[in-house]
Design an enzyme around this catalytic site. Structure first.
Site, PDB file in Angstrom:
ATOM      1  N   ASP A 283       0.825  -1.212   0.000  1.00  0.00           N
ATOM      2  CA  ASP A 283       0.000   0.000   0.000  1.00  0.00           C
ATOM      3  C   ASP A 283       0.863   1.268   0.000  1.00  0.00           C
ATOM      4  O   ASP A 283       2.021   1.237   0.398  1.00  0.00           O
ATOM      5  CB  ASP A 283      -0.912   0.013   1.240  1.00  0.00           C
ATOM      6  N   GLU A 284       0.251   2.348  -0.426  1.00  0.00           N
ATOM      7  CA  GLU A 284       0.799   3.700  -0.277  1.00  0.00           C
ATOM      8  C   GLU A 284       2.288   3.784  -0.592  1.00  0.00           C
ATOM      9  O   GLU A 284       3.107   4.135   0.248  1.00  0.00           O
ATOM     10  CB  GLU A 284       0.553   4.204   1.149  1.00  0.00           C
TER      11      GLU A 284
HETATM   12  C1  TNX Z   1      -3.882   4.149   6.117  1.00  0.00           C
HETATM   13  S1  TNX Z   1      -4.881   1.487   5.238  1.00  0.00           S
HETATM   14  C2  TNX Z   1      -2.887   3.189   6.140  1.00  0.00           C
HETATM   15  C3  TNX Z   1      -2.153   2.964   7.394  1.00  0.00           C
HETATM   16  C4  TNX Z   1      -2.503   3.955   8.462  1.00  0.00           C
HETATM   17  C5  TNX Z   1      -3.988   4.199   8.466  1.00  0.00           C
HETATM   18  C6  TNX Z   1      -4.442   5.133   9.538  1.00  0.00           C
HETATM   19  C7  TNX Z   1      -3.513   1.387   4.737  1.00  0.00           C
HETATM   20  C8  TNX Z   1      -3.326   0.298   3.835  1.00  0.00           C
HETATM   21  N1  TNX Z   1      -2.624   2.305   5.121  1.00  0.00           N
HETATM   22  O1  TNX Z   1      -0.773   2.967   7.145  1.00  0.00           O
HETATM   23  O2  TNX Z   1      -2.077   3.457   9.682  1.00  0.00           O
HETATM   24  O3  TNX Z   1      -4.393   4.701   7.224  1.00  0.00           O
HETATM   25  O4  TNX Z   1      -5.836   5.206   9.588  1.00  0.00           O
END
Ligand code: TNX
Length: 473
Positions: A283-284
């Site tokens: 992710d991200e």
């Molecule tokens: C998004 S959900 C993230 C996390 C964070 C979270 C906080 C996701 C795959 N990544 O790294 O902890 O939001 O709400």
């Protein structure tokens, strides 16, 4: 029988047929049911015997109960629990526990329950990377969630702020990467032995652990520990801020040293994991060039497969076109994601964790003392009142593997914070994963849920007394 959470498939109460458990009541077990029988006897503080009023059996269960369901019958003369598997018996025992009053004479409501789950995967995720939680904390969480027939514990073991699992070939991951956490505290990690014990403890509660190593982003703790994983060879400083700014770190996807690392880590992880799935994050990854991302994810999914496991990734993983069998975990706030719908059409099963429905790190209300709000305020009704079988356009019920509630821990410093964020929302989400759609109804649910508060109190769970639930009745 009308207070159960999750709601069973069929309940036929028969109030005149209640059974009284006394100190003389025995749990009847045979060789094949002795494990669950011992567990039940210990929970009820009763003795087991070759004969007795409470019987457990792996024969003659209704075929409809499948691999995880059970049939429970309570009459004036005894209690009979039947299932096809130990897991089914375990689930029936959880129901039976809820039929017992919290205190006073142990009168069990009479009647019949026939029950089996709607979805195969009913999960909770705990982030032990942002703040570290001890083995004891995690065991306690396992005991809490098992009561609600949750069968998967996803452990988010690594992130920018910490690396929490010993990898024998790469000791600095825990020596350096495990030595801090959000806020700069001392962090911590699990030795492989501790981790194996946790996995075994979860298995004794019929819960499968899915470990996550978040790659190639969310990897600052690894980069701090081993500069050869970066493209410029310079180790970044440890990252200890709460970090809503995510996606700034990345393994260098162009270097072979990165793949040696991935192979070693996932190889050790596969050896520690009896379950079918390894979670590889994905992710991200804003700091990873797209071409490098696709190459990295494909190779990493392949490594997972070579170790006999299947990969799960946050749904961004679909950008890399992973092979069938790879599970995308959907976490967006939208109810329309064409790439996920297309994957479902191609045969991928989708794991649902929509942030605006099941993110347990969201505040309940603007007054909540801890939590984020980027996906909205989520009070109990928000997490309960949606349908996993029709939530995402183009993802029909049969394409849904299950529902999982993530508990990210940027804001969670103590186990009481876990309690506060998970209770009462997690039981609500557990019901969405287990109970058939036709049992769904907010008014009945909130009434049933209210009756669980004394159980939580007796167990020391510091739940949030949402104003949406009629606790007093
Ligand atoms: C998004 S959900 C993230 C996390 C964070 C979270 C906080 C996701 C795959 N990544 O790294 O902890 O939001 O709400």
């Amino acid at each position: 029988m009308t207070c159960l959470v999750p709601a069973p498939v069929h309940v036929r109460p028969s109030p005149d047929d209640s059974f009284l458990i006394t100190a003389e009541t025995r749990v009847r077990v045979s060789r094949e049911t002795s494990r669950i029988g011992d567990h039940l006897a210990e929970t009820l503080q009763l003795a087991t015997a070759a004969d007795g009023e409470i019987s457990l059996s792996l024969h003659g269960a209704d075929p409809r109960v499948g691999d995880e369901g059970y049939r429970l019958s309570v009459t004036r003369t005894g209690i009979a629990l039947k299932a096809n598997t130990e897991t089914g018996l375990f689930n029936g025992v959880q129901t039976l526990r809820q039929l017992l009053p919290v205190d006073g004479p142990r009168v069990v409501d009479g009647g019949e329950v026939l029950d089996h789950p709607r979805f195969a995967h009913r999960g909770a995720m705990l982030d032990v990377a942002r703040h570290f939680f001890t083995v004891d904390d995690v065991r306690r969480f396992i005991d809490q969630i098992a009561q609600y027939k949750i069968n998967v514990l996803h452990l988010h073991l690594t992130d920018d702020q910490g690396w929490r699992l010993e990898i024998t070939g790469w000791p600095r991951l825990t020596e350096v990467g495990g030595a801090t956490q959000v806020g700069g505290g001392p962090g911590g990690f699990y030795t492989q032995r501790e981790f194996r014990d946790l996995v075994a403890y979860a298995a004794s509660r019929h819960i499968t652990v899915i470990p996550e190593i978040d790659l190639p982003g969310h990897s600052n703790a690894a980069l701090t520990s081993y500069p050869e994983l970066t493209c410029d060879g310079v180790a970044p400083p440890p990252f200890t801020s709460i970090g809503t700014a995510t996606g700034f770190s990345s393994l260098c996807t162009d270097q072979e040293s990165t793949y040696r690392f991935t192979e070693d880590v996932l190889g050790e992880l596969a050896a520690l994991t009896p379950g079918r799935h390894l979670h590889i994050g994905t992710d991200e990854t804003h700091a990873t060039p797209e071409e490098g991302y696709v190459k990295f994810v494909r190779r990493t999914v392949d490594i997972v497969r070579q170790h006999g496991k299947q990969a799960i990734g946050w749904h961004e993983i679909l950008r890399a076109g992973p092979p069938e069998g790879t599970v995308p975990q959907f976490w967006s706030k939208t109810d329309d994601d064409p790439r996920v719908a297309e994957a479902a059409a191609r045969g991928h099963r989708i794991l649902l964790s929509p942030a605006n429905k099941v993110y347990l790190d969201m505040k309940y209300t603007p007054d909540s003392p801890i939590g984020f709000k980027w996906a909205g305020y989520l009070d109990v009704r928000d997490v309960y009142d949606w349908d996993p079988g029709s939530h995402l356009d183009g993802v029909p019920e049969h394409a849904v593997l299950g529902v999982e509630a993530p508990l990210w821990s940027e804001h969670l410093e103590h186990r009481s914070h876990i309690d506060h964020m998970a209770f009462p929302r997690l039981p609500a989400i557990a019901e969405l994963g287990w109970s058939p759609g036709q049992t769904h109804g907010w008014d009945d649910f909130r009434r049933r849920l209210a009756t669980h508060a004394p159980r939580w109190t007796a167990q020391g769970i510091e739940f949030y007394p949402s104003t949406q639930i009629p606790w007093a009745i």
